[in-house]
Structure formats: structure tokens, C-alpha cells
Design an enzyme around this catalytic site. Structure first.
Site, PDB file in Angstrom:
ATOM      1  N   ASP A  44       0.988  16.159 100.107  1.00 49.81           N
ATOM      2  CA  ASP A  44      -0.408  16.523 100.389  1.00 49.81           C
ATOM      3  C   ASP A  44      -0.903  15.758 101.617  1.00 49.81           C
ATOM      4  OD1 ASP A  44      -0.640  14.062  99.187  1.00 49.81           O
ATOM      5  OD2 ASP A  44      -2.191  14.653  97.752  1.00 49.81           O
ATOM      6  N   SER A  45      -0.036  14.903 102.186  1.00 51.07           N
ATOM      7  CA  SER A  45      -0.326  14.313 103.503  1.00 51.07           C
ATOM      8  C   SER A  45      -0.518  15.417 104.537  1.00 51.07           C
ATOM      9  CB  SER A  45       0.813  13.379 103.930  1.00 51.07           C
ATOM     10  OG  SER A  45       2.065  14.015 103.779  1.00 51.07           O
ATOM     11  N   ASP A  83       3.902  18.425  96.283  1.00 51.71           N
ATOM     12  CA  ASP A  83       2.839  17.577  95.758  1.00 51.71           C
ATOM     13  C   ASP A  83       1.798  18.383  94.994  1.00 51.71           C
ATOM     14  OD1 ASP A  83       2.596  14.826  95.814  1.00 51.71           O
ATOM     15  OD2 ASP A  83       2.127  14.758  97.956  1.00 51.71           O
ATOM     16  N   LYS A 113       5.494  16.560  92.443  1.00 52.68           N
ATOM     17  CA  LYS A 113       5.144  15.139  92.403  1.00 52.68           C
ATOM     18  C   LYS A 113       3.661  15.014  92.060  1.00 52.68           C
ATOM     19  CE  LYS A 113       4.652  12.494  96.281  1.00 52.68           C
ATOM     20  NZ  LYS A 113       3.228  12.115  96.167  1.00 52.68           N
ATOM     21  N   GLU A 115       0.470  11.869  91.208  1.00 50.86           N
ATOM     22  CA  GLU A 115       0.132  10.454  91.343  1.00 50.86           C
ATOM     23  C   GLU A 115      -0.416   9.874  90.033  1.00 50.86           C
ATOM     24  OE1 GLU A 115      -2.530   9.914  94.664  1.00 50.86           O
ATOM     25  OE2 GLU A 115      -1.171  10.913  96.061  1.00 50.86           O
ATOM     26  N   GLU A 182       4.468   3.347  96.669  1.00 49.16           N
ATOM     27  CA  GLU A 182       3.852   3.313  98.005  1.00 49.16           C
ATOM     28  C   GLU A 182       2.958   2.081  98.143  1.00 49.16           C
ATOM     29  OE1 GLU A 182       1.844   6.910  99.212  1.00 49.16           O
ATOM     30  OE2 GLU A 182       1.085   5.971 101.045  1.00 49.16           O
TER      31      GLU A 182
HETATM   32  O1  KIV Z   1       1.857  13.167 100.674  1.00 44.56           O
HETATM   33  C1  KIV Z   1       2.803  12.465 101.038  1.00 44.56           C
HETATM   34  O2  KIV Z   1       3.350  12.626 102.140  1.00 44.56           O
HETATM   35  C2  KIV Z   1       3.277  11.437 100.132  1.00 44.56           C
HETATM   36  C3  KIV Z   1       4.291  10.482 100.659  1.00 44.56           C
HETATM   37  C4  KIV Z   1       3.651   9.523 101.577  1.00 44.56           C
HETATM   38  C5  KIV Z   1       5.034   9.797  99.572  1.00 44.56           C
HETATM   39  O3  KIV Z   1       2.847  11.358  99.026  1.00 44.56           O
END
Ligand code: KIV
Length: 275
Positions: A44-45, A83, A113, A115, A182
Site C-alpha cells: 500500500d506504499s 497488501d 499482508k 498490519e 519494519e
Molecule cells: O507497503 C509497503 O511497501 C510495505 C513494505 C514497506 C513492507 O508494507
């Protein structure tokens, strides 16, 4: 060789390092896949590096599905992890399973993934029970930026370090196949990595993780809004791209581009008839 969750499990057992990068589009995914990486995270970056938000909070399920589809079409051998965006799993176990399912069904990801640690145990457990592999993510979890009061290294005092260890154990017990750590002090990461039987994937977490992940624009020097301390720049593509863009502008203005070899031919007879 095709990378799956079994590859991740075996790598931990054999003490072999795992490699991951983020990607958000077809052609980048293809390049990374060809390089022989173990996993791509459609992070989600993307909210920050592709969509220009100041954090990840505005990323939607539709954004994630759109980019995950593109990445999935670009890979042959890489495990694709997508994500779960902010508020796509916090609201209920039901939402967690439905939205995880969408990333697999529509996005064609192989895993998701999310959090959090102890507090998301029930969500990880339910998604795993729906046969969807889950990667956990603890430490400096960007979706909690407002709760943390900024992007700050986590687990620095005794209480916070104990909480992180509990979180890591909860993520493993809930059935995750791996966990991202992280922004966590390196020595604490070494301890957590030793305690877990699932691989730890680090970002700003030192060398003692079972694997590493970076945002690809960061490691290629393509994103200049903010560069975290833990990023190593393997290239300065941003500068190279700027020079290429400037050269293109100049050549178009001067009539240097396109040259004859970039055009298509037509018989002279045809052209003559048109005058
Ligand atoms: O969203 C992302 O890119 C991440 C990584 C930094 C692990 O969660």
C-alpha cells in the site's frame, strides 16, 4: 523455480535468505521477476510512491486490486503478496476474509499482508482458515502513523520490545507464513527471528532477519519526497531519467528526434499522386 509459501518455509529451515521488493505495475514486475526474486509485495506504499499521497491511509481496495492485477500478469516465478489497505480488515473478521478473497480472486495475488500483532490475531486466523496465506507486518506499521504520532522506530524500551515479541508470536500462532518487521532495532529483530519458526522479512530491521524487502523506487533512487535511513540506493535512476527526459525535450524541439529510422516508408508514386 516457482516461489510459493513452501519456498519461504524451506528457506527458514535451510537458513537461506529470502528476497522481496515491492512492485505496482506490469513492466516493473516483469523486470523484478526476471531478476529471480522470491517475492513481490504490491504494497500500500503505492499510495505514496505511485499516487502521491503523504501516507498509505487513503489507498482503497480498488487501488490495490487494480495494481495487483497488473503485477500478477507480469510474474512467472515470483510469489505475489498484496497488501490489505487501511480499514479493509480492521472493521470485522468478515470484512477481512471478504477483502482478502478479493485480492486473490480479482487481483490474482498468491497471498495477502496485513498490519498488526495480537489485536489482529482473529483476522489472520480467519483468513488463513479460508486457505489464503497471510504475511504479518509488525513494528513501524505505516497504517498506524496517526496512533504512533509519526513514522517512528518501534520497540525501543522494555515494554515496547516485549509487546513486539508478543505480537510476533501471535502472528505466527494465528497461522501467518511470514512476518515483516519494519523499523525495529536490529538486536530485537535478531531475538524475534530466533524465537519464530516462520521467516522474518526486514525493512529497517537489520541484517538478522530471514529476508529483506525494499520499496523499489527507493532502492533505485526514483523517489525523492522522503528517503528513510534504512534505504540503500543501488541506482540513481531518478537523475538518469531526468537527463533522458531533458534530452528528449531538446531533441524534439531541435528536430533531432524522430530520425529517419524511427519513421515508416511509403512508395514515392503514391505520394506523388497526392500532390
Ligand atoms: O507497503 C509497503 O511497501 C510495505 C513494505 C514497506 C513492507 O508494507
Amino acid at each position: 523455480m516457482k516461489n510459493t509459501v513452501v519456498t519461504f518455509k524451506k528457506a527458514k529451515e535451510m537458513n537461506e535468505k529470502l528476497t522481496m521488493l515491492t512492485a505496482y505495475d506490469y513492466s516493473t514486475a516483469q523486470l523484478i521477476d526476471n531478476a529471480g526474486i522470491n517475492g513481490i509485495l504490491v504494497g500500500d506504499s503505492l499510495g505514496m510512491v505511485c499516487l502521491g499521497y503523504e501516507d498509505t491511509l487513503s489507498v482503497t481496495m480498488e487501488d490495490m486490486i487494480h495494481h495487483t492485477k497488473a503485477v500478477s500478469r507480469g510474474v512467472k516465478n515470483t510469489l505475489v503478496v498484496a497488501d490489505m489497505p487501511f480499514m479493509s480488515y480492521h472493521t470485522s473478521v468478515y470484512d477481512a476474509v471478504v477483502n482478502a478473497g478479493r485480492l486473490i480472486k480479482e487481483g490474482r495475488a498468491h497471498a495477502i499482508k496485513l498490519e498488526g500483532g495480537v489485536e489482529v490475531y482473529d483476522k489472520i486466523d480467519a483468513v488463513v482458515k479460508a486457505s489464503i496465506p497471510v504475511m504479518g507486518h509488525i513494528g513501524l506499521t505505516p497504517q498506524s502513523v496517526n496512533a504512533f504520532g509519526g513514522f517512528k522506530v518501534q520497540g525501543k524500551d522494555e515494554q515496547a520490545a516485549k509487546k513486539l515479541i508478543e505480537d510476533a508470536i501471535a502472528v505466527e500462532k494465528a497461522g501467518a507464513f511470514a512476518v515483516v518487521l519494519e523499523g525495529v532495532p536490529s538486536k530485537l529483530v535478531a531475538l524475534i527471528t530466533e524465537k519464530l519458526s516462520i521467516p522474518t522479512i526486514g525493512i529497517g530491521a537489520g541484517v538478522d532477519c530471514d529476508g529483506q524487502i525494499l520499496v523499489y523506487q527507493d532502492m533505485l533512487g526514483m523517489f525523492s519526497d522522503f528517503t528513510p535511513k534504512f534505504v540503500k540506493k543501488y541506482e540513481t535512476l531518478g537523475e538518469k531519467m531526468k537527463i533522458a527526459f531533458e534530452t528528449y525535450i531538446e531533441e524534439v524541439k531541435n528536430g533531432v528526434f524522430p530520425a529517419e529510422e524511427h519513421g515508416f516508408k511509403i512508395d514515392e508514386e503514391v505520394i506523388e499522386k497526392l500532390y
